[in-house]
Design an enzyme around this catalytic site. Structure first.
Site, PDB file in Angstrom:
ATOM      1  N   ALA A 116       7.917   1.276  25.531  1.00 25.57           N
ATOM      2  CA  ALA A 116       8.227   2.736  25.509  1.00 25.57           C
ATOM      3  C   ALA A 116       9.245   2.990  24.311  1.00 25.57           C
ATOM      4  O   ALA A 116      10.277   3.680  24.483  1.00 25.57           O
ATOM      5  CB  ALA A 116       8.702   3.027  26.942  1.00 25.57           C
ATOM      6  N   VAL A 122       4.183  -3.006  22.136  1.00 26.69           N
ATOM      7  CA  VAL A 122       5.434  -3.676  21.969  1.00 26.69           C
ATOM      8  C   VAL A 122       5.726  -4.373  20.770  1.00 26.69           C
ATOM      9  O   VAL A 122       4.884  -3.966  19.894  1.00 26.69           O
ATOM     10  CB  VAL A 122       5.260  -4.946  23.037  1.00 26.69           C
ATOM     11  CG1 VAL A 122       5.209  -4.502  24.308  1.00 26.69           C
ATOM     12  CG2 VAL A 122       4.225  -6.028  22.590  1.00 26.69           C
ATOM     13  N   VAL A 139      -0.396  -5.866  14.090  1.00 25.82           N
ATOM     14  CA  VAL A 139      -0.417  -7.357  14.393  1.00 25.82           C
ATOM     15  C   VAL A 139      -1.556  -7.773  13.213  1.00 25.82           C
ATOM     16  O   VAL A 139      -2.101  -7.215  12.511  1.00 25.82           O
ATOM     17  CB  VAL A 139      -1.263  -7.514  15.588  1.00 25.82           C
ATOM     18  CG1 VAL A 139      -0.575  -7.237  17.065  1.00 25.82           C
ATOM     19  CG2 VAL A 139      -2.780  -6.613  15.788  1.00 25.82           C
ATOM     20  N   GLU A 153      -1.215   2.618  14.759  1.00 28.37           N
ATOM     21  CA  GLU A 153      -0.602   3.713  14.736  1.00 28.37           C
ATOM     22  C   GLU A 153      -0.132   3.878  13.220  1.00 28.37           C
ATOM     23  O   GLU A 153       0.472   3.020  12.954  1.00 28.37           O
ATOM     24  CB  GLU A 153       0.475   3.753  15.753  1.00 28.37           C
ATOM     25  CG  GLU A 153       1.263   5.197  16.003  1.00 28.37           C
ATOM     26  CD  GLU A 153       0.117   6.253  15.906  1.00 28.37           C
ATOM     27  OE1 GLU A 153      -0.783   6.237  16.853  1.00 28.37           O
ATOM     28  OE2 GLU A 153       0.122   6.913  15.083  1.00 28.37           O
ATOM     29  N   PHE A 154      -0.507   5.015  12.700  1.00 26.17           N
ATOM     30  CA  PHE A 154       0.111   5.268  11.450  1.00 26.17           C
ATOM     31  C   PHE A 154       1.185   6.483  11.310  1.00 26.17           C
ATOM     32  O   PHE A 154       1.422   6.824  10.285  1.00 26.17           O
ATOM     33  CB  PHE A 154      -1.179   5.885  10.665  1.00 26.17           C
ATOM     34  CG  PHE A 154      -2.222   5.082  10.520  1.00 26.17           C
ATOM     35  CD1 PHE A 154      -2.281   3.803   9.415  1.00 26.17           C
ATOM     36  CD2 PHE A 154      -3.434   4.918  11.386  1.00 26.17           C
ATOM     37  CE1 PHE A 154      -3.155   2.843   9.373  1.00 26.17           C
ATOM     38  CE2 PHE A 154      -4.499   4.087  11.216  1.00 26.17           C
ATOM     39  CZ  PHE A 154      -4.327   2.759  10.140  1.00 26.17           C
ATOM     40  N   LYS A 185      -4.293  -1.484   9.025  1.00 24.27           N
ATOM     41  CA  LYS A 185      -3.182  -1.167   9.264  1.00 24.27           C
ATOM     42  C   LYS A 185      -2.106  -1.840   8.364  1.00 24.27           C
ATOM     43  O   LYS A 185      -1.036  -1.328   7.741  1.00 24.27           O
ATOM     44  CB  LYS A 185      -2.709  -1.363  10.862  1.00 24.27           C
ATOM     45  CG  LYS A 185      -1.317  -1.160  11.185  1.00 24.27           C
ATOM     46  CD  LYS A 185      -0.736   0.299  11.144  1.00 24.27           C
ATOM     47  CE  LYS A 185       0.585   0.249  10.837  1.00 24.27           C
ATOM     48  NZ  LYS A 185       1.153   1.593  10.737  1.00 24.27           N
ATOM     49  N   ARG A 240      -5.407  11.133  -9.386  1.00 27.31           N
ATOM     50  CA  ARG A 240      -5.773   9.715  -9.072  1.00 27.31           C
ATOM     51  C   ARG A 240      -4.605   9.149  -8.468  1.00 27.31           C
ATOM     52  O   ARG A 240      -4.974   8.248  -7.476  1.00 27.31           O
ATOM     53  CB  ARG A 240      -6.448   9.228 -10.190  1.00 27.31           C
ATOM     54  CG  ARG A 240      -7.748   9.618 -10.641  1.00 27.31           C
ATOM     55  CD  ARG A 240      -8.120   9.093 -12.021  1.00 27.31           C
ATOM     56  NE  ARG A 240      -7.160   9.443 -12.806  1.00 27.31           N
ATOM     57  CZ  ARG A 240      -7.050   8.710 -14.149  1.00 27.31           C
ATOM     58  NH1 ARG A 240      -8.076   8.183 -14.710  1.00 27.31           N
ATOM     59  NH2 ARG A 240      -6.097   9.157 -14.993  1.00 27.31           N
ATOM     60  N   LYS A 292       9.254   8.891  -4.445  1.00 28.86           N
ATOM     61  CA  LYS A 292      10.663   8.890  -4.641  1.00 28.86           C
ATOM     62  C   LYS A 292      11.457   7.771  -4.869  1.00 28.86           C
ATOM     63  O   LYS A 292      11.512   6.964  -3.894  1.00 28.86           O
ATOM     64  CB  LYS A 292      10.951   9.908  -3.331  1.00 28.86           C
ATOM     65  CG  LYS A 292      12.390  10.179  -3.208  1.00 28.86           C
ATOM     66  CD  LYS A 292      12.504  11.596  -4.034  1.00 28.86           C
ATOM     67  CE  LYS A 292      14.064  12.153  -4.183  1.00 28.86           C
ATOM     68  NZ  LYS A 292      14.300  13.032  -5.127  1.00 28.86           N
ATOM     69  N   CYS A 334       9.099  -1.658   9.672  1.00 28.09           N
ATOM     70  CA  CYS A 334       7.675  -2.207   9.575  1.00 28.09           C
ATOM     71  C   CYS A 334       7.369  -2.677   8.218  1.00 28.09           C
ATOM     72  O   CYS A 334       6.649  -3.765   8.162  1.00 28.09           O
ATOM     73  CB  CYS A 334       6.941  -1.044  10.067  1.00 28.09           C
ATOM     74  SG  CYS A 334       6.889  -0.965  11.863  1.00 28.09           S
ATOM     75  N   LYS A 352       8.520  -6.275   7.440  1.00 23.76           N
ATOM     76  CA  LYS A 352       7.858  -7.280   8.159  1.00 23.76           C
ATOM     77  C   LYS A 352       6.233  -7.227   8.085  1.00 23.76           C
ATOM     78  O   LYS A 352       5.763  -8.398   8.193  1.00 23.76           O
ATOM     79  CB  LYS A 352       8.192  -6.913   9.871  1.00 23.76           C
ATOM     80  CG  LYS A 352       7.276  -6.227  10.709  1.00 23.76           C
ATOM     81  CD  LYS A 352       7.357  -6.117  12.234  1.00 23.76           C
ATOM     82  CE  LYS A 352       6.724  -4.779  12.756  1.00 23.76           C
ATOM     83  NZ  LYS A 352       5.421  -4.752  12.533  1.00 23.76           N
ATOM     84  N   LYS A 374      16.093   7.003   7.055  1.00 27.86           N
ATOM     85  CA  LYS A 374      15.258   7.987   6.692  1.00 27.86           C
ATOM     86  C   LYS A 374      15.870   9.037   7.307  1.00 27.86           C
ATOM     87  O   LYS A 374      16.279   8.998   8.451  1.00 27.86           O
ATOM     88  CB  LYS A 374      13.855   8.088   6.574  1.00 27.86           C
ATOM     89  CG  LYS A 374      13.272   7.963   7.844  1.00 27.86           C
ATOM     90  CD  LYS A 374      11.642   7.777   7.857  1.00 27.86           C
ATOM     91  CE  LYS A 374      10.918   9.087   7.365  1.00 27.86           C
ATOM     92  NZ  LYS A 374       9.431   8.972   7.601  1.00 27.86           N
TER      93      LYS A 374
END
Ligand code: NAD
Ligand code: UGA
Length: 461
Positions: free
Chosen positions: A11, A91, A134, A162-163, A221, A261, A268, A277, A280, A340
């Site tokens: 969660a 998770v 993963v 997930e993006f 991913k 392109r 930035k 993320c 890692k 951010k």
């Protein structure tokens, strides 16, 4: 299979928002989000919608609408695994801190624990969806664990990375560029893919849902994140070149981004990317390449992290050198702690590293962030350096308290409120000479200089 009951294990920043949207868009599907962290679950169930464990603009509205109707949060993991037709594993997959691959490989212990628990509890066929990020071929590992621990039930495995980006998660979930679903090429695998496609088509156009094999989905991913981070390190490396040559990174970024392109996103310049993320996932990619003997490929991707660290240190050194050279009070007001804007997440935030560098040089740091709480700041600093000198760090609720005691303001997060400050009034009250180190290049340097500040951005002169 028509899905009527979903369980999501985890969660957190992904499980909470994604399941809220799935429940919101599919009122006929019961969605149970479970977690082993009892405090987190009670916060998700809290009446006070301002205090959900995840801060995301627009999230509380969706939770308010769906919670108690078809969206539920619980600690009873076994019960909801048992009831589900489809289980999302959402998770954390942090970098390993011990054992083989330490410091690089993704730690799959939480994923493996979920697979084992699902196998032990399940009495009916289920579709297992890998939502966590993963290493490529993890789904094979999950399949083995499931089979080894339960041979009576059919498990289909899907990869559905997930993006979403934090701070814009609800918009990213409502209008995703694409939804990616990987599955087996077998007839049962294809049926499982279609079950998940059906859930998404409640609100996502079918043409934006991409189906692939499992490995392509897993690898896409990791590489999407690596490409995004690569752009930031590229522009950050150029910011240093700008400082040496008189070019302006904001102008360079605009000029190259207008080439269709190249595109203008993720160009930035900043004090360095943070978040749970990018680092890692790149470490993981580097590890996979090295394990396969692809040294040059590994070195190429690792360079992104080397530049990121260099940028954080370079920014810190600018502040330290100026304070020493100009004989300023060794005390700064730091604006921002989140990695951010529009999130309460501070994992791997550049502000942690900059603060550590400053206090190691006996500079006192007073920190203000609109969403990150004091205990989190202390946790972040002590995780990086258990012996950090806490007497040099102060958390403040109001950035203008004691403003007259500072010579130096350091901006580390691009919160709108910092851009919108009445900088003229700040200048009138702050101690002189007044310096701003803008680690996000959010201020208009000409205006700020005109007010009277000494302004130092990144890649700007
Ligand atoms: P998180 O740390 O916020 O949440 C993970 C949750 O899983 C925690 O609450 C933890 O208690 C729970 N958990 C772990 N093991 C469990 C178990 N065996 N049983 C029950 N609960 C368990 O992590 P996150 O940011 O949501 O990330 C989850 C995954 O999604 C990661 O692989 C990450 O790379 C990926 N991801 C994250 C983002 C993001 O923006 N944060 C975006 C895309 C993908
Ligand atoms: C990133 C990706 O954008 C998501 O697609 C992905 O799902 C997610 O990682 C994940 O897998 O966790 P996130 O880390 O939440 O999302 O946020 P980003 O907007 O990507 O920002 C990451 C860091 O880069 C932030 O510190 C941000 O300030 C910095 N950044 C971003 C820059 O310094 N410059 C830019 O131009 C863009």
């Amino acid at each position: 299979m028509k899905i009527k009951n979903i369980c999501c294990i985890g969660a957190g920043y992904v499980g909470g928002p994604t399941m809220s949207i799935i429940a919101h868009k599919n009122p006929n599907i019961k969605v149970n989000v479970v977690d082993m962290n009892a405090d987190k679950i009670s916060a998700w169930n809290s009446k006070d919608l301002d205090n959900l464990p995840v801060y995301e603009p627009g999230l509380s509205k969706v939770v308010k609408e769906a919670r108690g109707r078809n969206l539920f949060f619980s600690n009873d993991i076994n019960k909801y695994i048992d009831q589900a037709d489809m289980i999302f594993i959402s998770v954390n997959t942090p970098t390993k801190t011990s054992g083989e691959g330490m410091g690089y490989a993704a730690d799959l212990k939480y994923i493996e624990a979920c697979a084992k628990q699902i196998a032990e509890v399940s009495k009916t066929d289920k579709i297992i969806v890998e939502k966590s990020t993963v290493p490529v071929r993890t789904s094979e590992k999950i399949r083995q664990i499931l089979k080894l621990n339960n041979s009576h039930v059919d498990f289909q495995i899907l990869s559905n990375p997930e993006f979403l980006a934090e701070g814009t998660a609800m918009r990213d979930l409502e209008i995703p560029d694409r939804v990616l679903i990987g599955g087996d090429k077998t007839p049962d695998g294809q049926k499982a893919i279609e079950s998940l496609v059906k859930i998404y088509t409640s609100w996502v156009p079918r043409k934006n849902i991409l189906t692939t094999n499992l490995w392509s989905s897993e690898l896409s991913k990791l590489t999407a994140n690596a490409f995004l981070a690569q752009r930031i390190s590229s522009i950050n490396s150029l910011s240093e070149l700008c400082e040496e040559t008189g070019a302006d990174i904001e102008e360079v970024s605009k000029a190259i981004g207008m080439d269709s392109r190249i595109g203008s996103s993720f160009l930035k310049s900043s004090v360095g990317f943070g978040g749970s993320c990018f680092q890692k996932d790149i470490l993981n990619l580097v590890y996979i390449a090295r394990t396969l003997g692809l040294e040059k490929v590994a070195d190429y991707w690792e360079q992104i992290l080397i530049i990121n660290e260099h940028q954080r240190n370079r920014f810190s050194s600018k502040i330290i050198d100026f304070i020493k050279k100009e004989n300023l009070e060794p005390e700064v007001l730091m604006l921002g702690w989140a990695f951010k804007k529009n999130t309460n997440d501070s994992r791997e935030s550049a502000s942690i590293y900059v603060t550590n560098n400053l206090i190691n040089n006996s500079i006192k740091v007073d920190i203000y962030d609109p969403k990150v709480k004091e205990y989190q700041v202390n946790f972040d600093l002590s995780s990086l350096n258990p012996d950090y000198d806490a007497s040099l760090v102060n958390y403040i609720d109001n950035p203008f308290i004691n403003i007259s005691s500072y010579n130096t303001v350091v901006i580390t997060t691009e919160w709108d409120e910092f851009k919108d400050f009445d900088w003229k009034t700040v200048y009138n009250n702050i101690k002189k000479p007044a310096y701003i180190f803008d680690g996000r290049n959010i201020l208009k340097s000409e205006i700020i200089k005109k007010i009277g500040f000494n302004y130092l951005g990144l890649g700007r002169n």
